[in-house]
Design a protein around this motif. Structure first.
Motif, mmCIF file in Angstrom:
data_model
loop_
_atom_site.group_PDB
_atom_site.id
_atom_site.type_symbol
_atom_site.label_atom_id
_atom_site.label_comp_id
_atom_site.label_asym_id
_atom_site.label_seq_id
_atom_site.Cartn_x
_atom_site.Cartn_y
_atom_site.Cartn_z
ATOM 1 N N GLY A 152 -1.429 -25.889 -3.420
ATOM 2 C CA GLY A 152 -0.655 -25.933 -4.654
ATOM 3 C C GLY A 152 0.808 -25.605 -4.471
ATOM 4 O O GLY A 152 1.603 -25.743 -5.411
ATOM 5 N N SER A 153 1.199 -25.168 -3.276
ATOM 6 C CA SER A 153 2.600 -24.787 -3.056
ATOM 7 C C SER A 153 3.555 -25.936 -3.307
ATOM 8 O O SER A 153 4.680 -25.724 -3.789
ATOM 9 C CB SER A 153 2.783 -24.280 -1.617
ATOM 10 O OG SER A 153 2.080 -23.083 -1.399
ATOM 11 N N VAL A 155 3.590 -28.057 -5.560
ATOM 12 C CA VAL A 155 3.940 -28.138 -6.987
ATOM 13 C C VAL A 155 4.171 -26.738 -7.561
ATOM 14 O O VAL A 155 4.136 -26.537 -8.766
ATOM 15 C CB VAL A 155 2.868 -28.906 -7.793
ATOM 16 C CG1 VAL A 155 2.823 -30.358 -7.361
ATOM 17 C CG2 VAL A 155 1.497 -28.251 -7.669
ATOM 18 N N GLU A 156 4.429 -25.781 -6.700
ATOM 19 C CA GLU A 156 4.832 -24.422 -7.074
ATOM 20 C C GLU A 156 3.782 -23.655 -7.875
ATOM 21 O O GLU A 156 4.105 -22.771 -8.659
ATOM 22 C CB GLU A 156 6.172 -24.444 -7.827
ATOM 23 C CG GLU A 156 7.310 -25.004 -6.993
ATOM 24 C CD GLU A 156 8.642 -24.984 -7.725
ATOM 25 O OE1 GLU A 156 9.423 -24.026 -7.519
ATOM 26 O OE2 GLU A 156 8.891 -25.930 -8.505
ATOM 27 N N VAL A 157 2.504 -23.991 -7.664
ATOM 28 C CA VAL A 157 1.417 -23.179 -8.224
ATOM 29 C C VAL A 157 0.361 -22.940 -7.141
ATOM 30 O O VAL A 157 -0.791 -23.318 -7.282
ATOM 31 C CB VAL A 157 0.777 -23.794 -9.487
ATOM 32 C CG1 VAL A 157 1.631 -23.593 -10.703
ATOM 33 C CG2 VAL A 157 0.436 -25.269 -9.287
ATOM 34 N N SER A 158 0.789 -22.303 -6.052
ATOM 35 C CA SER A 158 -0.161 -21.897 -5.022
ATOM 36 C C SER A 158 -1.154 -20.893 -5.600
ATOM 37 O O SER A 158 -0.957 -20.350 -6.692
ATOM 38 C CB SER A 158 0.579 -21.250 -3.851
ATOM 39 O OG SER A 158 1.144 -20.007 -4.268
ATOM 40 N N ASN A 159 -2.229 -20.642 -4.875
ATOM 41 C CA ASN A 159 -3.180 -19.612 -5.284
ATOM 42 C C ASN A 159 -2.490 -18.273 -5.462
ATOM 43 O O ASN A 159 -2.764 -17.534 -6.415
ATOM 44 C CB ASN A 159 -4.289 -19.476 -4.233
ATOM 45 C CG ASN A 159 -5.300 -20.591 -4.264
ATOM 46 O OD1 ASN A 159 -6.461 -20.391 -4.590
ATOM 47 N ND2 ASN A 159 -4.872 -21.791 -3.913
ATOM 48 N N ALA A 160 -1.582 -17.961 -4.559
ATOM 49 C CA ALA A 160 -0.870 -16.683 -4.657
ATOM 50 C C ALA A 160 -0.016 -16.622 -5.913
ATOM 51 O O ALA A 160 0.027 -15.605 -6.614
ATOM 52 C CB ALA A 160 -0.007 -16.468 -3.411
ATOM 53 N N ARG A 161 0.677 -17.702 -6.230
ATOM 54 C CA ARG A 161 1.510 -17.741 -7.430
ATOM 55 C C ARG A 161 0.651 -17.671 -8.696
ATOM 56 O O ARG A 161 0.991 -16.963 -9.658
ATOM 57 C CB ARG A 161 2.360 -19.011 -7.423
ATOM 58 C CG ARG A 161 3.212 -19.249 -8.669
ATOM 59 C CD ARG A 161 4.223 -18.141 -8.910
ATOM 60 N NE ARG A 161 5.169 -17.973 -7.836
ATOM 61 C CZ ARG A 161 6.371 -18.542 -7.784
ATOM 62 N NH1 ARG A 161 6.751 -19.372 -8.737
ATOM 63 N NH2 ARG A 161 7.189 -18.282 -6.783
#
Length: 233
Positions: A152-153, A155-161
């Motif tokens: 998801g990084s 599109v700037e919605v990684s699991n961490a985010r």
């Protein structure tokens, strides 16, 4: 081993408008890679949490494999496939389908994001609203990630985010072993740390039966020494 529930995560680098205000305690199940048993762990945690809490919420903030369902009003929408399993099997009648799968990444989504047709603000708002809706009707919330922590990084919605947006703390799942397993765990833990999210425990899957006690002893000691967290199973 009992999960040491759970204070709210400390604020990290994420801007405050993307963080849910004062949510219920939220556990985020993440993994070091695909196919290590993240959904199996989520099922086990949901079963255990329902024995301890009256209402347990569930969402998958970012999903990839999705299918059509009918919501409570009979309207058709698409949700991640794991959302349907959780809602139907555990009879999560207090949790609306419309809030359980706020961001879905189908084919072509990444190109649309790069071209500016999808905004980070819209994704952020969708995850925040979904988490607030589920949290408001639940005693505790379980969230499941997708793929490894960095998925998801682009599109700037990684699991961490996503975990940071919800103020969640993490149970991290990895394949069995010691050296390679810990290397993968550490790389994924650092992504969470970058977003101000704490890993609170680790589950190892697919350990050879003749190695279970050895891995439990060595990895358990290693995690306590390095991270100060338990090997949960």
């Amino acid at each position: 081993r009992q999960l040491p529930l759970l204070s709210l995560a400390q604020p990290g680098a994420l801007a405050s408008p993307c963080r849910s205000p004062m949510p219920q305690p939220t556990i985020f199940v993440a993994a070091t890679r695909q196919h290590v048993g993240k959904t199996t762990v989520s099922l086990a945690l949901m079963s255990g949490l329902q024995k301890r809490f009256n209402k347990v919420g569930f969402l998958k903030p970012v999903g990839q494999q999705h299918l059509p369902v009918r919501d409570e009003s009979g309207n058709q929408l698409r949700v991640d496939k794991d959302v349907q399993v959780m809602k139907e099997y555990f009879k999560l009648d207090h949790v609306p389908y419309s809030a359980m799968s706020p961001v879905i990444i189908p084919s072509g989504y990444t190109a649309r994001y790069i071209d500016g047709e999808v905004s980070n603000e819209a994704q952020c708002a969708a995850i925040r609203r979904a988490h607030e809706t589920i949290s408001s009707g639940s005693d505790v919330v379980l969230a499941e990630g997708t793929g490894h922590v960095g998925v998801g990084s682009v599109v700037e919605v990684s699991n961490a985010r996503a975990a940071a947006m919800m103020g969640a703390e993490v149970v991290l799942v990895a394949n069995g072993g010691i050296g390679k397993a810990f290397d993968e765990l550490e790389m994924n833990r650092m992504m969470f740390a970058h977003e101000g999210v704490r890993v609170r425990g680790v589950v190892l899957n697919k350990v050879r039966p003749d190695k279970v006690e050895y891995v439990r002893s060595k990895m358990g000691r290693l995690l306590e020494q390095r991270w100060g967290v338990p090997l949960l199973g």
